[in-house]
Write a protein that holds these residues in place. Structure first.
Motif, PDB file in Angstrom:
ATOM      1  N   GLY A  48       0.680  -1.266   0.249  1.00  0.00           N
ATOM      2  CA  GLY A  48       0.000  -0.091   0.140  1.00  0.00           C
ATOM      3  C   GLY A  48       0.570   1.203   0.063  1.00  0.00           C
ATOM      4  O   GLY A  48       1.927   1.270   0.466  1.00  0.00           O
ATOM      5  N   ASP A  49       0.206   2.438  -0.576  1.00  0.00           N
ATOM      6  CA  ASP A  49       0.830   3.540  -0.291  1.00  0.00           C
ATOM      7  C   ASP A  49       0.830   4.120   1.112  1.00  0.00           C
ATOM      8  O   ASP A  49       1.741   5.072   1.487  1.00  0.00           O
ATOM      9  N   SER A  50       0.284   3.341   2.065  1.00  0.00           N
ATOM     10  CA  SER A  50       0.494   3.679   3.498  1.00  0.00           C
ATOM     11  C   SER A  50       1.759   3.368   3.688  1.00  0.00           C
ATOM     12  O   SER A  50       2.335   3.890   4.928  1.00  0.00           O
ATOM     13  N   THR A  51       2.673   2.719   2.795  1.00  0.00           N
ATOM     14  CA  THR A  51       4.112   2.526   3.252  1.00  0.00           C
ATOM     15  C   THR A  51       4.848   4.086   3.452  1.00  0.00           C
ATOM     16  O   THR A  51       5.751   4.212   4.133  1.00  0.00           O
ATOM     17  N   ALA A  52       4.189   5.198   2.844  1.00  0.00           N
ATOM     18  CA  ALA A  52       4.705   6.426   2.935  1.00  0.00           C
ATOM     19  C   ALA A  52       4.559   6.781   4.525  1.00  0.00           C
ATOM     20  O   ALA A  52       5.435   7.385   4.987  1.00  0.00           O
ATOM     21  N   MET A  53       3.665   6.299   5.038  1.00  0.00           N
ATOM     22  CA  MET A  53       3.476   6.689   6.675  1.00  0.00           C
ATOM     23  C   MET A  53       4.028   5.769   7.514  1.00  0.00           C
ATOM     24  O   MET A  53       4.871   6.257   8.310  1.00  0.00           O
ATOM     25  N   ASP A  60       1.071  11.690   5.466  1.00  0.00           N
ATOM     26  CA  ASP A  60       0.051  11.043   4.663  1.00  0.00           C
ATOM     27  C   ASP A  60       0.885  10.232   3.527  1.00  0.00           C
ATOM     28  O   ASP A  60       1.874  10.050   3.676  1.00  0.00           O
ATOM     29  N   THR A  61      -0.102  10.005   2.623  1.00  0.00           N
ATOM     30  CA  THR A  61       0.325   8.768   1.523  1.00  0.00           C
ATOM     31  C   THR A  61       0.787   9.659   0.426  1.00  0.00           C
ATOM     32  O   THR A  61       1.275   9.093  -0.794  1.00  0.00           O
ATOM     33  N   LEU A  62       0.928  10.841   0.399  1.00  0.00           N
ATOM     34  CA  LEU A  62       0.978  11.484  -1.225  1.00  0.00           C
ATOM     35  C   LEU A  62       2.519  11.668  -1.529  1.00  0.00           C
ATOM     36  O   LEU A  62       2.847  11.983  -2.381  1.00  0.00           O
ATOM     37  N   PHE A 156      -9.453  12.551   7.012  1.00  0.00           N
ATOM     38  CA  PHE A 156      -9.631  11.158   6.832  1.00  0.00           C
ATOM     39  C   PHE A 156     -10.940  11.079   7.300  1.00  0.00           C
ATOM     40  O   PHE A 156     -11.153  10.729   8.840  1.00  0.00           O
ATOM     41  N   ARG A 157     -12.104  11.386   6.929  1.00  0.00           N
ATOM     42  CA  ARG A 157     -13.407  11.320   7.204  1.00  0.00           C
ATOM     43  C   ARG A 157     -14.211  10.177   6.575  1.00  0.00           C
ATOM     44  O   ARG A 157     -13.831  10.132   5.550  1.00  0.00           O
TER      45      ARG A 157
END
Length: 274
Positions: A48-53, A60-62, A156-157
């Motif tokens: 996942g791009d959650s790897t960024a976090m 964030d994931t950006l 994140f809503r």
């Protein structure tokens, strides 16, 4: 080192065939150590791009890049043999045009050896999904709460909490199915909506903060293991590995500072007395 086994890796068609037959279990991974442990237990692993976090400490994931995602995907593929591997396409790598999306998706798959990519977006991205699928790239779509849209969503809503939002997300999911996506992730949406989408689509839905009615579930592994600083409400903590790590490191540091570790059993060239 690549993992060699007689067990065949789960394929995209096999994941699709789970619809209505059994639930799909998935987690994220971004390194060899975790991927190797979870591989035999899951249907697919999401890089996942959650790897960024979780790996780089970004808020964030950006900020993660195509090359980073490809490299992490490669590490996961090399160290696994059974689970299907899906890699997130990072922010900015596919939104501009279908052609750009194809080049970056092809790069990610060719470098990593993964089976598919995942991309976030609503109906506007359906044509991109179709473009990729028609050119041999399996796509998992992602609707609802989309972390790459954090700035336009205002954080994140949870999504789909009113009729207008719910109708839009349902239309997004239908558009991706029509475009050829093999599955769709439903993140952070109202439970009745997730249930409705799951019943409406012929492809699997993968929930994360959605509904037990989804065809499968995915979580960020660090949240499940107690390794994240703060887990979202929808994540269930199954172990406190973070606490175990802190305890082990504290014991190690104490032994080093008190001259207990290392002892002779950890050293070379010392002759033992008879």
């Amino acid at each position: 080192m690549s993992v060699h086994t007689s067990v065949k890796r789960t394929t995209v068609p096999q994941l699709m065939a789970c619809k209505g037959q059994r639930k799909i279990a998935a987690l994220t991974a971004h390194n060899a150590a975790i991927a190797r442990l979870i591989d035999p237990l899951l249907d697919f692993i999401l890089v996942g791009d959650s790897t960024a976090m979780v790996a780089y400490g970004h808020p964030d994931t950006l900020s993660i890049t195509v090359e980073q995602m490809a490299a992490h995907g490669q590490a996961v593929v090399r160290s696994t043999a059974q689970a299907c591997v899906v890699v997130d396409m990072p922010f900015g790598s596919y939104q501009e045009s279908p052609e750009l999306a194809f080049r970056n998706a092809a790069r990610i798959l060719s470098v990593s050896g993964a089976a598919a990519v995942k991309l976030e977006g609503g109906q506007a991205l359906a044509s991109t999904v179709a473009f990729l699928v028609q050119r041999g790239i399996p796509v998992m779509a992602h609707v609802g709460l989309m972390p790459q849209y954090v700035n336009t969503m205002g954080g994140f809503r949870a999504q789909g909490m009113n009729d207008e939002s719910a109708a839009r997300i349902l239309a997004d999911a239908r558009a991706h199915e029509a475009a050829g996506a093999f599955a769709v992730v439903l993140e952070g949406i109202a439970e009745p909506l997730a249930r409705q989408i799951t019943e409406a689509l012929a492809i699997p839905t993968i929930g994360i903060g959605a509904s037990p009615a989804c065809d499968g579930q995915v979580l960020v592994t660090e949240d499940l293991l107690g390794l994240s600083e703060r887990a979202p409400r929808f994540a269930k903590r199954y172990a406190d590995i973070g606490g175990a790590v802190r305890q082990a490191v504290a014991a190690y540091a104490d032994e080093v500072r008190n001259g207990v570790f290392p002892d002779e059993s950890h050293c070379f060239g010392i002759k033992k007395s008879l």
